[in-house]
Design a protein around this motif. Structure first.
Motif, PDB file in Angstrom:
ATOM      1  N   UNK A   1     -10.970   1.077   3.544  1.00 48.65           N
ATOM      2  CA  UNK A   1      -9.608   1.143   3.018  1.00 48.65           C
ATOM      3  C   UNK A   1      -9.609   1.090   1.493  1.00 48.65           C
ATOM      4  N   UNK A   2     -10.753   1.294   0.900  1.00 42.84           N
ATOM      5  CA  UNK A   2     -10.858   1.280  -0.556  1.00 42.84           C
ATOM      6  C   UNK A   2      -9.925   2.309  -1.181  1.00 42.84           C
ATOM      7  N   UNK A   3      -9.828   3.486  -0.563  1.00 42.64           N
ATOM      8  CA  UNK A   3      -8.963   4.546  -1.101  1.00 42.64           C
ATOM      9  C   UNK A   3      -7.501   4.113  -1.146  1.00 42.64           C
ATOM     10  N   UNK A   4      -7.095   3.269  -0.196  1.00 37.95           N
ATOM     11  CA  UNK A   4      -5.719   2.771  -0.211  1.00 37.95           C
ATOM     12  C   UNK A   4      -5.503   1.782  -1.341  1.00 37.95           C
TER      13      UNK A   4
ATOM     14  N   UNK B   1       0.840  -1.206   0.000  1.00 38.57           N
ATOM     15  CA  UNK B   1       0.000   0.000   0.000  1.00 38.57           C
ATOM     16  C   UNK B   1       0.877   1.258   0.000  1.00 38.57           C
ATOM     17  N   UNK B   2       1.868   1.273   0.874  1.00 35.86           N
ATOM     18  CA  UNK B   2       2.755   2.443   0.988  1.00 35.86           C
ATOM     19  C   UNK B   2       3.532   2.643  -0.305  1.00 35.86           C
ATOM     20  N   UNK B   3       4.065   1.553  -0.867  1.00 31.19           N
ATOM     21  CA  UNK B   3       4.808   1.648  -2.119  1.00 31.19           C
ATOM     22  C   UNK B   3       3.916   2.193  -3.233  1.00 31.19           C
TER      23      UNK B   3
ATOM     24  N   UNK C   1       4.443  10.348  -3.706  1.00 28.25           N
ATOM     25  CA  UNK C   1       5.069  10.340  -2.381  1.00 28.25           C
ATOM     26  C   UNK C   1       4.114  10.708  -1.239  1.00 28.25           C
ATOM     27  N   UNK C   2       3.419  11.841  -1.315  1.00 31.85           N
ATOM     28  CA  UNK C   2       2.521  12.260  -0.225  1.00 31.85           C
ATOM     29  C   UNK C   2       1.471  11.189   0.087  1.00 31.85           C
ATOM     30  N   UNK C   3       0.807  10.591  -0.917  1.00 35.13           N
ATOM     31  CA  UNK C   3      -0.139   9.508  -0.576  1.00 35.13           C
ATOM     32  C   UNK C   3       0.533   8.354   0.160  1.00 35.13           C
ATOM     33  N   UNK C   4       1.784   8.059  -0.176  1.00 34.26           N
ATOM     34  CA  UNK C   4       2.517   6.992   0.525  1.00 34.26           C
ATOM     35  C   UNK C   4       2.747   7.329   1.978  1.00 34.26           C
ATOM     36  N   UNK C   5       3.064   8.596   2.260  1.00 33.89           N
ATOM     37  CA  UNK C   5       3.253   9.034   3.649  1.00 33.89           C
ATOM     38  C   UNK C   5       1.939   8.935   4.406  1.00 33.89           C
ATOM     39  N   UNK C   6       0.860   9.374   3.785  1.00 39.17           N
ATOM     40  CA  UNK C   6      -0.464   9.323   4.427  1.00 39.17           C
ATOM     41  C   UNK C   6      -0.866   7.873   4.695  1.00 39.17           C
ATOM     42  N   UNK C   7      -0.670   7.013   3.710  1.00 41.29           N
ATOM     43  CA  UNK C   7      -0.992   5.593   3.903  1.00 41.29           C
ATOM     44  C   UNK C   7      -0.125   5.008   5.014  1.00 41.29           C
ATOM     45  N   UNK C   8       1.160   5.378   5.046  1.00 42.67           N
ATOM     46  CA  UNK C   8       2.053   4.905   6.103  1.00 42.67           C
ATOM     47  C   UNK C   8       1.555   5.276   7.491  1.00 42.67           C
ATOM     48  N   UNK C   9       1.032   6.474   7.618  1.00 47.87           N
ATOM     49  CA  UNK C   9       0.467   6.906   8.909  1.00 47.87           C
ATOM     50  C   UNK C   9      -0.756   6.066   9.252  1.00 47.87           C
ATOM     51  N   UNK C  10      -1.634   5.869   8.281  1.00 48.82           N
ATOM     52  CA  UNK C  10      -2.873   5.144   8.538  1.00 48.82           C
ATOM     53  C   UNK C  10      -2.669   3.659   8.844  1.00 48.82           C
ATOM     54  N   UNK C  11      -1.611   3.054   8.343  1.00 49.92           N
ATOM     55  CA  UNK C  11      -1.372   1.625   8.622  1.00 49.92           C
ATOM     56  C   UNK C  11      -0.380   1.409   9.757  1.00 49.92           C
ATOM     57  N   UNK C  12       0.031   2.480  10.414  1.00 43.33           N
ATOM     58  CA  UNK C  12       1.088   2.371  11.423  1.00 43.33           C
ATOM     59  C   UNK C  12       0.713   1.522  12.637  1.00 43.33           C
TER      60      UNK C  12
END
Length: 179
Positions: A170-173, A46-48, A55-66
């Motif tokens: 999590x559809x958006x991810x 998801x992050x990749x 890049x920004x969506x990857x950071x946001x996804x990283x926060x949400x799956x942390x």
């Protein structure tokens, strides 16, 4: 080995008051290896996918799956369920969790910058550079434990404030990662 180590560290922080033995941490960590590994791979994909999409969506996804690995270790959730729970927790407590993440990871960044600046200032003295490097390594190891304990407390607090009757999607991810 990294997954087992990470899981054992999660358990060590959670059970710190009980002072568990290494065996009491490694055994459960081995049992949780596959679910933590699969959640890590799926979260990483998801992050990749988000990183590839600017890049920004990857950071946001990283926060949400942390908190997905926390959900596997402490709540027994598996794969998509753990990720969905993490997204629900972060989604309902985003500002509180985000600010706390910025603080702790900002401190880690400042420690790294300070170490690099000191090494540059004392570049002429190999002994000073090695001493600063050693001190930086020790401080980072200690700070790693502090960060882990801090994020566990943030997780517990955010989870306690979460209303799981309103799950997040999590559809958006999926869409971002696929794009």
């Amino acid at each position: 080995i990294g997954v087992i180590h990470k899981t054992a560290m999660f358990l060590a922080v959670a059970k710190a008051e009980e002072k568990p033995s290494l065996g009491a941490l490694i055994g459960p960590a081995f049992k949780l290896f596959i679910p933590v590994f699969v959640v890590g791979i799926l979260s990483g994909l998801f992050i990749f996918g988000g990183d590839v999409a600017f890049i920004i969506p990857g950071i946001i996804i990283g926060i949400f799956v942390s908190f997905a690995a926390y959900e596997v270790v402490f709540e027994g959730k598996r794969t998509v369920s753990a990720i969905n729970s993490s997204v629900t927790i972060i989604g309902q407590n985003f500002s509180e969790v985000f600010v706390r993440m910025i603080v702790i990871y900002g401190l880690a960044l400042l420690l790294n910058i300070a170490s690099l600046v000191l090494q540059t200032v004392f570049n002429d003295s190999q002994i000073m550079v090695m001493s600063i490097s050693l001190a930086g390594t020790i401080i980072q190891a200690i700070f790693g434990w502090v960060t882990l304990a801090y994020m566990y407390l943030v997780y517990k607090e955010a989870r306690a404030m979460t209303d799981f009757s309103k799950p997040a999607s999590i559809t958006w991810m999926w869409v971002t990662a696929i794009i």
